[in-house]
Each structure stands twice: as C-alpha cells, then as structure tokens.
Design an enzyme around this catalytic site. Structure first.
Site, PDB file in Angstrom:
ATOM      1  N   SER A  43       5.375   4.396   2.579  1.00  0.00           N
ATOM      2  CA  SER A  43       6.172   5.484   3.226  1.00  0.00           C
ATOM      3  C   SER A  43       6.464   5.443   4.582  1.00  0.00           C
ATOM      4  O   SER A  43       7.608   5.535   4.969  1.00  0.00           O
ATOM      5  CB  SER A  43       5.157   6.564   3.107  1.00  0.00           C
ATOM      6  OG  SER A  43       5.539   7.746   3.833  1.00  0.00           O
ATOM      7  N   GLY A  58       0.797  -1.292  -0.018  1.00  0.00           N
ATOM      8  CA  GLY A  58      -0.035  -0.093   0.052  1.00  0.00           C
ATOM      9  C   GLY A  58       0.679   1.109   0.043  1.00  0.00           C
ATOM     10  O   GLY A  58       2.114   1.047   0.344  1.00  0.00           O
ATOM     11  N   CYS A  59       0.209   2.359  -0.475  1.00  0.00           N
ATOM     12  CA  CYS A  59       1.174   3.534  -0.483  1.00  0.00           C
ATOM     13  C   CYS A  59       1.651   4.320   0.817  1.00  0.00           C
ATOM     14  O   CYS A  59       2.578   4.352   1.028  1.00  0.00           O
ATOM     15  CB  CYS A  59       0.447   4.691  -1.187  1.00  0.00           C
ATOM     16  SG  CYS A  59      -1.459   4.715  -0.810  1.00  0.00           S
ATOM     17  N   TYR A  60       0.393   4.292   1.662  1.00  0.00           N
ATOM     18  CA  TYR A  60       0.892   4.694   3.099  1.00  0.00           C
ATOM     19  C   TYR A  60       1.911   3.734   3.619  1.00  0.00           C
ATOM     20  O   TYR A  60       2.930   4.176   4.333  1.00  0.00           O
ATOM     21  CB  TYR A  60      -0.345   4.644   4.029  1.00  0.00           C
ATOM     22  CG  TYR A  60      -1.230   6.033   3.979  1.00  0.00           C
ATOM     23  CD1 TYR A  60      -0.654   7.270   4.077  1.00  0.00           C
ATOM     24  CD2 TYR A  60      -2.662   5.980   3.818  1.00  0.00           C
ATOM     25  CE1 TYR A  60      -1.519   8.507   3.963  1.00  0.00           C
ATOM     26  CE2 TYR A  60      -3.598   6.905   3.581  1.00  0.00           C
ATOM     27  CZ  TYR A  60      -2.912   8.256   3.647  1.00  0.00           C
ATOM     28  OH  TYR A  60      -3.643   9.147   3.727  1.00  0.00           O
ATOM     29  N   ALA A  61       1.571   2.378   3.720  1.00  0.00           N
ATOM     30  CA  ALA A  61       2.428   1.453   3.993  1.00  0.00           C
ATOM     31  C   ALA A  61       3.853   1.596   3.583  1.00  0.00           C
ATOM     32  O   ALA A  61       4.914   1.442   4.422  1.00  0.00           O
ATOM     33  CB  ALA A  61       1.949   0.106   3.979  1.00  0.00           C
TER      34      ALA A  61
END
Length: 376
Positions: free
Chosen positions: A192, A187-190
């Site tokens: 980061s 995932g994108c947040y993950a």
C-alpha cells in the site's frame, strides 16, 4: 465517481523497460502446489488458483504439515466446497516425494517465516520455483532483517538464497519476476505505501528531508488467523489502536524499495475493527509547488501499464470499501492550496493485492501470462 485503471511501470529508466503490452509465450508452469492453505491468505490463494483460467485442466495440489493426515479441503474451508469442482480435493501431508511424483514446477508458500527459510533452499535445489508469501526473503539488508531474528542469519545457504530472491512487486520489478526462481511476496502494508510513494520518490519532487509520515490502518485479518489478546473480539471491536511503532517488520521494505533512510520516513500501523482492508494516509512535502494536474499525470504515467493499480482523479480519495474483495490498489491524493504539501490515500485488500492476489500476479508473470489474468 470516475476511476480509471492505470497501465505501467514508469519512473526510472530501468522500470520503464519493464512496461510492455507484449507477453512472452507461456511457460506452462504446472502443476502448482500450495503449502499452507489453512490461513486467511491461504484460503484466498486457493480460491484464486481454483478459478484461474490457465489451471482449469489441472487442479492445484494443496498440502498441509508433513505430520498431518489427509483431509478434505472443504473441511477447513467449507466455502470452497463447490468452488470450481473443489469439493473432492484434499489437503495432503507435505512430502518432497509427492511434489516430485506430481511434477510440481511452482510452489506457493503461505507458511511462517522460519518454515520458509528451511523449505526454499530444498525446493530450489530440486528445480522448483517458489512464491513465498512470508517475510523470509523480502529484505536485502541484514540490519533490516534483524527484526525477524532468523536463526540462520548470515549462513552461506541463507546468503545464497537471499541473492536469488526477487521482491515480488510487479509494478516495480516485472522483468526480474519473469525469470526468478524465488519470489518474495511483499507485505500488505508495504504494498500500500510503496505503490503510493514510488512515483513521487522516483520523480525527485519530494522534500525527503522534511520527512514522510505514513499512517496506515488494517483490518484484523492482517494479523493472521491465530488469535491473540489484541485481535480478540473484546479488544478489537469498537476500538482503534496503534502498534509496532518504529518497529514494524514492513518498515525495512519501505526503506529498501523507496531508497529512503530511516530518518526520512515514519510508518505507524493501526488495527481497525473490520475483517479486512488497508487504508494508508501518507503526508509529504514538495521541493517546489506542484499542480493537481501534474501530480495526477505523474501517477498515471508511472502506472500506465499496471492493470491492478487504479489512480483516482485529483481531489478524489479512495476508500476501503472500493478495493476490498478485489485485487486492486487504489491511489488518490489531495494537494494543498500552496502546492507544496500533499496527502496521498492508498487502499487495498490485505488478503488479495496485499497477499494472495499479488502472489498470483507474480505467478502470471513467471508463466508468461498477462499479469491480471484470473484477478479481474
């Protein structure tokens, strides 16, 4: 500002074994196919594949729903009209017969979670390797997967597929990705948060009982292309709002990839009134006082063979504008005067390093190419 591109997977010994400047002979995983080109991540993935230097001799196959009609790719994404000869390409209705006739070896899925759960077993059965951008196969723990409410949870087929899935974060799992049949793109947040925290967690320096706080903010494209009341212009513009508090789907990825308990980290995402980009501000404490030089050295050592992670000098912090429209994750930090507290800032483009770019990075590793090829 002096920014250096890092180079490795350090920390655990197992991770160090993944860092190498040598690349195995290319496996020629062609042609490639993308199912789900209509969304924001699908657009970026199509653009990257059309420009990929190893795919110039054979254009990717773009697929839509099985019940759809063939239509020009440029009709959905006019910006691809003259993109490396894409003007004449079409989005074809999905069918397994079409994949077989084209000799497809790699299937990118930019599809909803439920659809990926249905398609992956059939693709692997036919010997097609899959890079799935959804959250269908990212989580090993059934407790963490519960947030998705998968209809096939616990079935023999789903259990077998989960056992084959490799979490597609090259900086942590390079060797496993190379030979994987199924890649679960993070995932994108993950992405980061995990990249920002992994060097510190792996070092054992963090006081995890004190708790880690992750305050992450994303542009509206992170919510997908389908409009909702909260992503509508009248709600998102001139606004900043928190959502998914203690319930966001990416939390399980943080717990599993960082080996943390749920009471050791608080992750709160926010919606920014910008099109794209993520900035995560992360607050941690150390067991013993640290120096800026030691923390910077730790990050540079960990990522010394990771060409798509940029570590900023101590005291210099990244911004969204530095990484947006690139495939980099930028990481910087500021240490407190007593050396016991630290704020880490991590930025990336949610559609590239947080989705399509990372998918191509995984494809490169699976094909035996340098992982940054076509991404810099």
């Amino acid at each position: 500002m002096s920014i250096q591109t890092s180079n490795s997977t350090a920390a655990p010994a197992s991770a160090q074994s993944q860092s190498t400047s040598l690349h195995p002979a290319p496996c020629a995983l062609h042609p490639v196919t993308l199912l789900g080109v209509s969304g924001y991540a699908g657009l970026e993935l199509a653009r990257l594949l059309l420009h990929h230097p190893r795919l110039t001799g054979q254009k990717p196959l773009f697929l839509g729903r099985a019940d759809s009609s063939s239509e020009p790719l440029a009709a959905i994404h006019p910006q691809l009209m003259d993109n490396n000869g894409a003007g004449g390409l079409k989005i074809e209705p999905f069918s397994w017969d079409l994949l077989k006739s084209r000799g497809v070896q790699v299937l990118f899925l930019a599809t909803p979670h439920e659809q990926s759960r249905e398609l992956v077993p059939l693709a692997l059965e036919q010997g097609i390797r899959v890079i799935d951008l959804s959250g269908a196969w990212r989580l090993n723990s059934s407790a963490n997967r519960a947030v998705y409410q998968f209809a096939d949870e616990g079935s023999p087929v789903a259990t077998a597929m989960q056992a084959k899935a490799v979490y597609g974060m090259p900086e942590l799992h390079r060797d496993s990705i190379r030979d994987a049949a199924l890649i679960a793109n993070p995932g994108c947040y993950a992405t980061s948060v995990i990249l920002a925290l992994k060097p510190l967690v792996a070092s054992g320096l963090l006081d995890t009982n004190r708790g880690i706080i992750c305050d992450a903010k994303s542009g509206v494209s992170g919510a997908g292309k389908a409009p909702t009341a909260k992503t509508h212009f009248m709600h998102a513009a001139d606004n900043l709002s928190a959502y998914g508090v203690f319930s966001h789907r990416h939390t399980g990825e943080l717990l599993e990839q960082l080996s943390l308990a749920s009471d050791q980290i608080i992750f709160t995402p926010h919606l920014l009134p910008i099109p794209r980009g993520i900035l995560s501000t992360i607050y941690v404490g150390f067991n013993e006082p640290q120096t800026p030089a030691s923390i910077e050295s730790l990050y540079r050592t960990f990522f010394r063979a990771s060409p798509l992670v940029r570590v900023f000098p101590a005291g210099q912090l990244p911004q969204i504008q530095y990484s947006v429209h690139t495939n980099y994750c930028d990481i910087g930090f500021q240490l407190s005067a007593d050396g016991r507290r630290c704020v880490i800032v991590s930025c990336l483009d949610n559609l590239l390093k947080g989705a399509a770019g990372q998918a191509v990075q995984n494809f490169n590793l699976m094909s035996g190419y340098p992982e940054e090829e076509g991404l810099q």
